[in-house]
Design a protein around this motif. Structure first.
Motif, mmCIF file in Angstrom:
data_model
loop_
_atom_site.group_PDB
_atom_site.id
_atom_site.type_symbol
_atom_site.label_atom_id
_atom_site.label_comp_id
_atom_site.label_asym_id
_atom_site.label_seq_id
_atom_site.Cartn_x
_atom_site.Cartn_y
_atom_site.Cartn_z
ATOM 1 N N SER A 194 39.924 30.298 38.663
ATOM 2 C CA SER A 194 40.265 31.043 39.869
ATOM 3 C C SER A 194 38.997 31.400 40.623
ATOM 4 C CB SER A 194 41.038 32.318 39.497
ATOM 5 O OG SER A 194 41.163 33.185 40.592
ATOM 6 N N THR A 248 39.036 34.277 42.372
ATOM 7 C CA THR A 248 39.353 35.671 42.669
ATOM 8 C C THR A 248 38.821 36.589 41.581
ATOM 9 O OG1 THR A 248 41.386 35.004 43.801
ATOM 10 C CG2 THR A 248 41.202 37.309 43.179
ATOM 11 N N GLY A 259 41.979 34.617 36.970
ATOM 12 C CA GLY A 259 41.064 35.477 37.694
ATOM 13 C C GLY A 259 39.909 35.907 36.812
ATOM 14 N N GLU A 315 45.014 32.778 45.448
ATOM 15 C CA GLU A 315 44.147 31.664 45.847
ATOM 16 C C GLU A 315 44.479 31.154 47.252
ATOM 17 O OE1 GLU A 315 41.595 30.989 43.708
ATOM 18 O OE2 GLU A 315 42.531 32.708 42.701
#
Length: 319
Positions: free
Chosen positions: A71, A73, A158, A290
């Motif tokens: 990810s 994030t 994440g 995302e």
């Protein structure tokens, strides 16, 4: 629902209807330098071990970093609260217990609203607590810790950062930027769950833009599909500071989201468990982070913004 004063009719809450994970987090009084009690608890959770592909903490400030999947994030919270640990417990490397309190015979207006208190044992029967004294609950930011853990449990990709020292000026996040910035080289957005109230998405921290208008609006739209009509999220809100403010020079989109607590840092602090469980948590678990836009350039210097009432004054004077 926010209450300005601590009610006088609080009693020890019946916690059978509350997620035991949240009860355990809130029950630990962890001001700065006591966060390791939360870290140790997190590291023992089976789903953390099963779902994470990378776990580490930095040697400088002992922030806990957990990576799930692939990810761009970062999710942010902090483990320290505003409070204190009694000297007897601190000397023994233990911490005080915080009890959840609710109004006696709660009705529809205050059901699911919880406060904090410390208990004192009876002098007659030292096995029984007969006195409760109001204290900071620590929903700021144990609610954020809880949300991140539920996301890890749901295996949502994440980079999850459980910060230390946020209440002392963001010590943990500042240290990560100074000493381990390479950890975040591929991160496009940093989202904290550490804002009071119900409906704020923070676009400005420390008087400067921390995320783009487009990002804030897209995040609000994603959240609002799960929110009640009268408690919709709004962006372009101005906040003071949380850990994501430390990342604004290395991560494009940095924000903070309301987590449903109120009157933080004192005995009036409380949070809305029903709103958390029925609205915010389902939204946090469902959003496709995302797909959120990335528009802000962290390398571009922006003029500080100063806010007086409803007016916005840019620090650069116009001719």
């Amino acid at each position: 629902m926010s209450f300005l004063q601590r009610p006088s009719n609080l009693v020890k809450a019946d916690v059978k209807s509350i997620d035991p994970l949240l009860v355990s987090l809130l029950g630990k009084c962890t001001p700065h330098k006591h966060e390791h009690h939360i870290t140790n608890f997190i590291m023992q959770l089976p789903f953390v071990k099963e779902n994470s592909k990378y776990r580490a903490h930095d040697k400088e400030m002992h922030n806990q970093i957990i990576v799930v999947g692939d990810s761009n994030t970062l999710f942010s919270c902090h483990m320290d609260i505003v409070g204190s640990v009694t000297k007897g417990n601190s000397d023994k490397n233990t911490i005080d217990t915080i009890f959840l309190m609710e109004q006696d015979k709660p009705d529809i207006t205050n059901s699911g609203i919880y406060y904090g208190a410390k208990g004192f044992y009876s002098t007659v029967n030292p096995t029984l607590i007969d006195t409760f004294t109001g204290c900071s609950l620590g929903a700021d930011d144990k609610v954020g810790v809880y949300i991140l853990l539920k996301m890890i449990e749901a295996n949502i990709p994440g980079t999850y950062v459980f910060h230390t020292g946020e209440e002392c000026g963001g010590l943990g996040s500042k240290s990560l930027v100074e000493n381990h910035a390479k950890l975040f080289k591929n991160i496009e957005r940093a989202i904290a769950f550490d804002r009071a109230g119900y409906g704020d998405i923070i676009n400005f921290q420390r008087n400067s833009r921390c995320c783009s208008k487009e990002f804030g609006e897209a995040l609000a739209e994603s959240l609002n599909g799960y929110m009640p009509p009268k408690q919709q999220f709004k962006s372009e809100v101005h906040g003071s500071f949380t850990d994501t403010a430390s990342y604004t020079k290395i991560i494009p989109e940095c924000t903070n989201i309301s987590a449903g607590y109120f009157n933080q840092h004192g005995s009036e602090e409380h949070f809305d468990y029903i709103w958390l469980q029925d609205y915010l948590l389902p939204a946090a678990l469902a959003i496709d982070y995302e797909r959120l836009p990335t528009n802000r350039d962290p390398n571009k210097a922006e003029s500080p913004q100063y806010f007086y009432g409803n007016k916005n004054f840019n620090s650069t004077k116009k001719a």
